[in-house]
Design a protein around this motif. Structure first.
Motif, PDB file in Angstrom:
ATOM      1  N   LEU A 132       0.862  -1.175   0.000  1.00  0.00           N
ATOM      2  CA  LEU A 132       0.000   0.000   0.000  1.00  0.00           C
ATOM      3  C   LEU A 132       0.902   1.228   0.000  1.00  0.00           C
ATOM      4  CD1 LEU A 132      -2.760   1.430   0.270  1.00  0.00           C
ATOM      5  CD2 LEU A 132      -2.485   1.269   2.756  1.00  0.00           C
ATOM      6  N   TYR A 166       1.383   5.350   0.012  1.00  0.00           N
ATOM      7  CA  TYR A 166       0.729   6.615   0.356  1.00  0.00           C
ATOM      8  C   TYR A 166       1.775   7.520   1.009  1.00  0.00           C
ATOM      9  CZ  TYR A 166      -3.006   9.826   1.692  1.00  0.00           C
ATOM     10  OH  TYR A 166      -3.804  10.929   1.804  1.00  0.00           O
ATOM     11  N   SER A 200      -5.789   7.362   3.029  1.00  0.00           N
ATOM     12  CA  SER A 200      -5.637   5.906   3.089  1.00  0.00           C
ATOM     13  C   SER A 200      -6.202   5.329   4.387  1.00  0.00           C
ATOM     14  CB  SER A 200      -4.151   5.511   2.970  1.00  0.00           C
ATOM     15  OG  SER A 200      -3.434   5.826   4.154  1.00  0.00           O
ATOM     16  N   VAL A 206      -8.788   2.672   3.938  1.00  0.00           N
ATOM     17  CA  VAL A 206      -8.129   1.517   3.320  1.00  0.00           C
ATOM     18  C   VAL A 206      -7.367   0.715   4.375  1.00  0.00           C
ATOM     19  CG1 VAL A 206      -6.475   0.748   1.589  1.00  0.00           C
ATOM     20  CG2 VAL A 206      -7.914   2.747   1.135  1.00  0.00           C
ATOM     21  N   TYR A 251       0.305  -6.815   4.380  1.00  0.00           N
ATOM     22  CA  TYR A 251       0.742  -5.811   3.408  1.00  0.00           C
ATOM     23  C   TYR A 251       1.943  -5.045   3.958  1.00  0.00           C
ATOM     24  CZ  TYR A 251      -1.454  -2.371   6.459  1.00  0.00           C
ATOM     25  OH  TYR A 251      -1.775  -1.588   7.542  1.00  0.00           O
ATOM     26  N   PRO A 290      -3.605   7.005  -2.612  1.00  0.00           N
ATOM     27  CA  PRO A 290      -2.964   5.714  -2.364  1.00  0.00           C
ATOM     28  C   PRO A 290      -3.061   4.783  -3.567  1.00  0.00           C
ATOM     29  CG  PRO A 290      -5.149   5.731  -1.380  1.00  0.00           C
ATOM     30  CD  PRO A 290      -4.921   7.112  -1.938  1.00  0.00           C
ATOM     31  N   LEU A 300      -2.549   0.319  -4.427  1.00  0.00           N
ATOM     32  CA  LEU A 300      -2.347  -1.026  -3.907  1.00  0.00           C
ATOM     33  C   LEU A 300      -1.686  -1.845  -5.010  1.00  0.00           C
ATOM     34  CD1 LEU A 300      -3.014  -2.441  -1.200  1.00  0.00           C
ATOM     35  CD2 LEU A 300      -5.084  -3.343  -2.279  1.00  0.00           C
ATOM     36  N   VAL A 316      -9.059   1.093  -4.854  1.00  0.00           N
ATOM     37  CA  VAL A 316      -8.179   0.372  -3.932  1.00  0.00           C
ATOM     38  C   VAL A 316      -9.002  -0.439  -2.938  1.00  0.00           C
ATOM     39  CG1 VAL A 316      -6.572   0.691  -1.999  1.00  0.00           C
ATOM     40  CG2 VAL A 316      -6.181   1.898  -4.153  1.00  0.00           C
ATOM     41  N   ALA A 318      -9.057  -4.496  -2.647  1.00  0.00           N
ATOM     42  CA  ALA A 318      -8.737  -5.196  -1.400  1.00  0.00           C
ATOM     43  C   ALA A 318      -9.827  -6.196  -1.039  1.00  0.00           C
ATOM     44  CB  ALA A 318      -8.546  -4.190  -0.270  1.00  0.00           C
TER      45      ALA A 318
END
Length: 214
Positions: A3, A5, A12, A15, A26, A51, A53, A66, A70
């Protein structure tokens, strides 16, 4: 799974809560402006943004995409809504939450944030009134289990719960909702991790000193 950012929660945040809830392993890559300028054109996407991914050669950018990515990686398409009606509610509530989030971001990065708080609260009040009605007495937006837009709503309530003017006081349903989400075992466990504790909400924003992790 990576991830990417800035070195803060910011956009984020929802997220991160989702990844913690889904128990997806992650690596968080916190960029400096110089690092981002260097790396963004190397990402395998026509729309490099933060962000993002990344898994293998697949890069998904933009916050909404994102979160969807996920959920699908975790084999949880139900989080997008289990039928057409739920999908519409998820999309609508997500849009409202993003409107509120953007106003909060403007506030938190404003050097005059103390003076601007009442104006921001007044501006987002109609949205909070609507969210109060939407949640009602339900545990989450659509019942007993959180869906994608719940993670966005929780994140903005997390921000609001730290504001000195107690903007959530008039909204008992949102207060109950916040406690319900906060008490999810997966969220409680995530909040105890270094991945969560080591990231401030807004980096060097003036308001960050008043934003303390649970």
């Amino acid at each position: 799974l990576i991830l990417g950012y800035w070195p803060m929660q910011g956009r984020s945040g929802a997220v991160l809560q989702l990844l913690g809830y889904l128990k997806l392993d992650y690596e968080f890559k916190g960029y400096s402006p110089q690092e981002w300028q260097r790396d963004k054109e190397t990402l395998n996407t026509p729309f490099p943004n933060l962000p993002y991914l990344k898994k293998g050669d697949v890069v998904v950018a933009e916050s909404e995409a994102v979160m969807i990515h996920a959920a699908l990686l975790a084999n949880r398409p139900d989080l997008l809504g289990r039928n057409a009606k739920e999908k519409i509610v998820v999309a609508t509530s997500r849009g409202v939450c993003i409107d509120v989030q953007e106003e909060l971001f403007k506030l938190f990065f404003n050097p005059n944030w103390e003076a601007e708080q009442p104006k921001t609260i007044e501006k987002i009040t109609p949205k909070l009134v609507g969210l109060e009605k939407l949640v009602g007495t339900k545990k989450f937006i659509l019942g007993e289990n959180p869906l994608l837009s719940d993670f966005l709503l929780y994140q903005i309530l997390l921000f609001l719960s730290r504001m000195q003017q107690a903007p959530l006081a008039p909204y008992p349903n949102l207060q109950n909702y916040f406690r319900n989400f906060d008490n999810l075992p997966e969220i409680q466990a995530y909040h105890q991790t270094d991945a969560y504790r080591n990231l401030s909400f807004f980096g060097q924003a003036p308001y960050r000193l008043s934003l303390i992790h649970i």
